[in-house]
Design an enzyme around this catalytic site. Structure first.
Site, PDB file in Angstrom:
ATOM      1  N   HIS A 133      -6.094  -7.656  -1.985  1.00 17.51           N
ATOM      2  CA  HIS A 133      -4.845  -7.101  -2.525  1.00 17.51           C
ATOM      3  C   HIS A 133      -4.363  -7.996  -3.670  1.00 17.51           C
ATOM      4  CE1 HIS A 133      -0.947  -5.449  -2.951  1.00 17.51           C
ATOM      5  NE2 HIS A 133      -0.306  -6.398  -2.291  1.00 17.51           N
ATOM      6  N   CYS A 176       1.726  -2.004   0.960  1.00 14.66           N
ATOM      7  CA  CYS A 176       0.567  -2.452   0.163  1.00 14.66           C
ATOM      8  C   CYS A 176      -0.767  -2.254   0.883  1.00 14.66           C
ATOM      9  CB  CYS A 176       0.725  -3.919  -0.227  1.00 14.66           C
ATOM     10  SG  CYS A 176       2.183  -4.214  -1.223  1.00 14.66           S
ATOM     11  N   ASN A 196       1.242  -6.370  -9.263  1.00 13.04           N
ATOM     12  CA  ASN A 196       1.044  -5.821  -7.929  1.00 13.04           C
ATOM     13  C   ASN A 196       1.403  -4.332  -7.944  1.00 13.04           C
ATOM     14  OD1 ASN A 196       1.189  -5.101  -5.238  1.00 13.04           O
ATOM     15  ND2 ASN A 196       2.404  -6.875  -4.593  1.00 13.04           N
TER      16      ASN A 196
END
Ligand code: UT7
Length: 335
Positions: A262, A120, A292
């Site tokens: 994020h 990520c 996500n």
């Protein structure tokens, strides 16, 4: 910190683009697939829906579409690109790299190309790399892409993970400039002590656990995650990375116009905002719509913020992320 001296080379984001698949998977859809409730998902994650790529769409397709839009917004020709970095945990295949496939799809024949693996944190790592390469004087134009098709590695029978992820891509053209803007400070970190703990991993498919019928039967080629532990790490690490990068830049959080964390979980985003002292109106949130998208979250969000004029020329943006590895990073950019 004093503004830059004249003629200093800066890495400027001159264009961005994104691509989100059209297909929407809602929480109600998930209620039909696993033992879950829409309200639970919204309360625990803030996610209402996510996008899912069609079966014939690869990570490189999303990446190439995002790249084309970024090229258009930067008003440059694909042949001007010298380097393509695709940050992804879901490449088209182990090799050749997804970046090479993207190079072909967008006709960037003069670029060399490789993938970057930082889960990520990928896009912030990619931006950090581009910043260094441009400041070295060797490169003038770099395409950095965050692109994922996590729907392909999600275990659709595991309710604790399948509700979280979505597919999508974002791209940035990073160019050398002597203008007084661009990447002001950039910082990346890692702690491999967490790498083999199955804290957050796709255990099979590499050299440790090759793809075998047995491994596939055990779903080891899919994501496994200890959600609560990852949550706590995110809430600790992202504020540390953000504050460290602010310090590197000689700035305070009050100087920042928009913080883009994020997008993993709304509760994590809000906790990060609280810990670094950012009012909610300066915190960008789109996790409700896309879930996500791993390496793509922050660049999809930056592209949206630019297009909706939430961020304007001259504004200071702080990107901050964390992910499997562990990896983390933050970047402060004057747009
Ligand atoms: O890019 C980084 C990637 N990952 C993350 O950032 C994820 C970070 N972690 C999280 O977002 C949260 O930990 C989750 C959303 C994954 C889970 O939320 P939580 O508040 O930490 O819940 P939990 O794992 O502690 O589970 C609480 C309960 C459990 O039931 P019991 O054992 O208390 O009976 C779970 O089985 O919630 C249950 N549960 C669910 N219930 C309904 C877990 N998933 C679901 C679900 N629907 N989808």
């Amino acid at each position: 910190m004093s503004r830059q001296s004249q003629n200093q080379i800066r890495a400027v984001i001159s264009g961005t683009g994104a691509d989100l698949p059209e297909k929407v998977l809602t929480n109600s859809d998930l209620e039909q697939m696993v033992d879950t409730e829409s309200d639970w998902i919204v309360q625990r994650t803030g996610i209402a829906e996510r996008r899912i790529a069609e079966q014939d769409t690869s990570t490189s397709d999303l990446a190439a579409n995002a790249a084309r839009r970024a090229l258009k917004s930067a008003q440059i020709d694909p042949l001007d690109i010298e380097l393509i970095v695709v940050c992804t945990a879901t490449p088209d295949m182990s090799f050749p790299s997804t970046a090479c496939v993207v190079q072909m799809k967008i006709g960037a024949k003069n670029a060399h190309a490789f993938d970057l693996s930082a889960a990520c944190s990928g896009f912030v790592y990619g931006l950090d790399l581009a910043d260094g390469m441009i400041k070295s004087g060797r490169y003038k134009t770099i395409l950095v892409i965050g692109a994922e098709t996590f729907s392909r590695i999600v275990n659709w029978t595991d309710r604790s993970t399948c509700i979280l992820f979505g597919d999508g891509a974002g791209a940035a053209i990073v160019q050398a400039s002597t203008e007084d803007r661009g990447i002001i400070a950039s910082y990346c970190g890692a702690d491999g002590a967490y790498a083999d703990t199955e804290l957050l991993a796709v255990p099979a498919g590499g050299s440790t656990l090759p793809v075998t019928a047995e491994n596939v039967k055990k779903q080891l080629h899919k994501i496994t995650m200890k959600g609560r532990e990852v949550f706590k790490l995110g809430v600790r690490i992202m504020p540390e990375a953000a504050l460290h990068t602010l310090q590197m830049a000689g700035l305070t959080v009050e100087d920042i116009d928009l913080v883009i964390p994020h997008q993993a979980n709304l509760r994590i985003i809000e906790a990060v905002g609280e810990r670094i002292g950012v009012p909610s109106e300066k915190l960008y949130i789109n996790v409700d719509r896309y879930g996500n998208t791993s390496a793509a979250t922050v660049i999809i969000a930056l592209d949206e913020a630019l297009r909706s004029k939430r961020v304007n020329s001259g504004d200071l943006v702080l990107l901050v992320t964390f992910g499997a590895g562990l990896t983390w990073g933050a970047s402060i950019i004057r747009m």
